[in-house]
Design an enzyme around this catalytic site. Structure first.
Site, PDB file in Angstrom:
ATOM      1  N   HIS A 286       0.813  -1.212   0.000  1.00  0.00           N
ATOM      2  CA  HIS A 286       0.000   0.000   0.000  1.00  0.00           C
ATOM      3  C   HIS A 286       0.849   1.265   0.000  1.00  0.00           C
ATOM      4  CE1 HIS A 286       0.822   0.774   4.301  1.00  0.00           C
ATOM      5  NE2 HIS A 286       0.688  -0.536   4.470  1.00  0.00           N
ATOM      6  N   CYS A 302       2.838  -4.769   6.936  1.00  0.00           N
ATOM      7  CA  CYS A 302       2.559  -4.705   5.508  1.00  0.00           C
ATOM      8  C   CYS A 302       3.769  -4.156   4.742  1.00  0.00           C
ATOM      9  CB  CYS A 302       1.332  -3.842   5.252  1.00  0.00           C
ATOM     10  SG  CYS A 302      -0.205  -4.601   5.807  1.00  0.00           S
TER      11      CYS A 302
END
Length: 327
Positions: A286, A302
């Protein structure tokens, strides 16, 4: 996530300390004409006090070539070395991350790297006064937009906010003003068949079907407390401008927030402007509200890229693309 306002204050203080030298050295002509062949093969042991016009020039060329240096800031940091290594891989050269005549000769240098830009009314729309650090306060906002025209422009042109201001020391960034900005190339295009997340290197590489690298990006990949996944996973899908679902029982605890919250969309959302969902539950690739911290601060497990790099990668992947995590 570090406090947004603290980062902006630190950036302002840094700019204040270096503004005189930057104004003298960072003229558009100086950057456009800076000879990248004069850059040393390896990073200096100590970071110089001011941005280097030749490094700005090099970073923009690498950005255009599809091997991202992260934010263009004029400093010869690790992300520059990784971008050189990524470009070497893309050119099928021996990969060592060191600048040499072969690398210089293959970087297209037929266009200026700094351009002028006239600020429009659209650039000043949908701004917010500030982004509070506390998620419970963010959840009450309509959107997590840019806090200024200069922040919007710095992301659009892949620049560090300090560098943008140093290039335009007397600008108020008002509608109608013309400012100097980087001239990155168009987003890379292609069909990614495999993503390689290199944890130790802090880099993401995207490969075509024939195994050749299409693009390379610096990345923040997990942390000791919240490690990233291991092994092989797949892309489930892509969400653009997603809201952020905060759940302290599933992810991590932010401040005193012990209840689930939905944070609105926007470039200053914790996951930025795009989320590439992976088959490993709760994990994805992301964007970020803090591009200058890519691979300089850890993530919550992440894979975090600059917004523009995440957007580029998202446009080249489809469900089923393999994402391999390598130590």
């Amino acid at each position: 996530m570090f406090m947004k306002n603290i980062i902006l204050v630190a950036a302002a203080l840094s700019l204040g300390l270096h503004s005189t030298a930057s104004a003298e050295d960072l003229q558009p002509e100086a950057i456009n004409n800076a000879p990248i062949a004069s850059i040393a093969p390896e990073r200096p042991p100590k970071e110089p006090p001011h941005p280097d016009p030749a490094i700005v020039h090099l970073q923009i060329l690498l950005d255009r070539a599809g091997s991202s240096p992260g934010v263009i800031d004029g400093y010869y940091g690790e992300n520059v070395t990784k971008a050189v290594a990524g470009y070497e891989a893309m050119q099928r050269l021996p990969v060592d991350g060191k600048l040499d005549p072969e690398v210089f000769s293959r970087l297209p240098q037929d266009q200026p790297v700094i351009q002028s830009y006239a600020i429009t009314e659209e650039d000043a729309k949908d701004l917010v006064d500030e982004i509070p650090d506390d998620y419970s306060k963010q959840a009450k906002m309509d959107h997590l937009g840019y806090t200024s025209v200069e922040e919007r422009l710095s992301e659009r042109f892949h620049m560090d906010l300090d560098l943008l201001k140093a290039l335009n020391p007397v600008s108020s960034f008002a509608v109608g003003e013309t400012v100097w900005v980087a001239k990155p190339g168009a987003a890379k295009e292609g069909e990614v068949k495999r993503i390689e997340v290199r944890k130790r290197a802090g880099q993401v590489l995207a490969f075509a079907e024939d195994g050749s690298p299409l693009a390379a990006y610096p990345a923040s990949i997990g942390s000791e407390g919240s490690p990233s996944p291991t092994g092989t996973h797949k892309v489930k899908g892509v969400a653009r401008m997603p809201p952020y679902e905060y759940d302290p029982d599933v992810n991590f605890k932010q401040g005193d927030n012990d209840e689930a919250l939905t944070l609105p969309k926007g470039p200053n959302n914790p996951v930025g402007t795009v989320w590439i969902d992976l088959t490993e539950p709760t994990y994805g690739i992301h964007g970020t509200p803090e591009p200058s911290l890519i691979d300089k601060a850890q993530s919550h497990g992440c894979v975090r890229l600059t917004n523009w790099d995440a957007e580029e990668l998202a446009a080249m992947v489809k469900p089923g693309v393999v994402a391999e995590f390598i130590d």
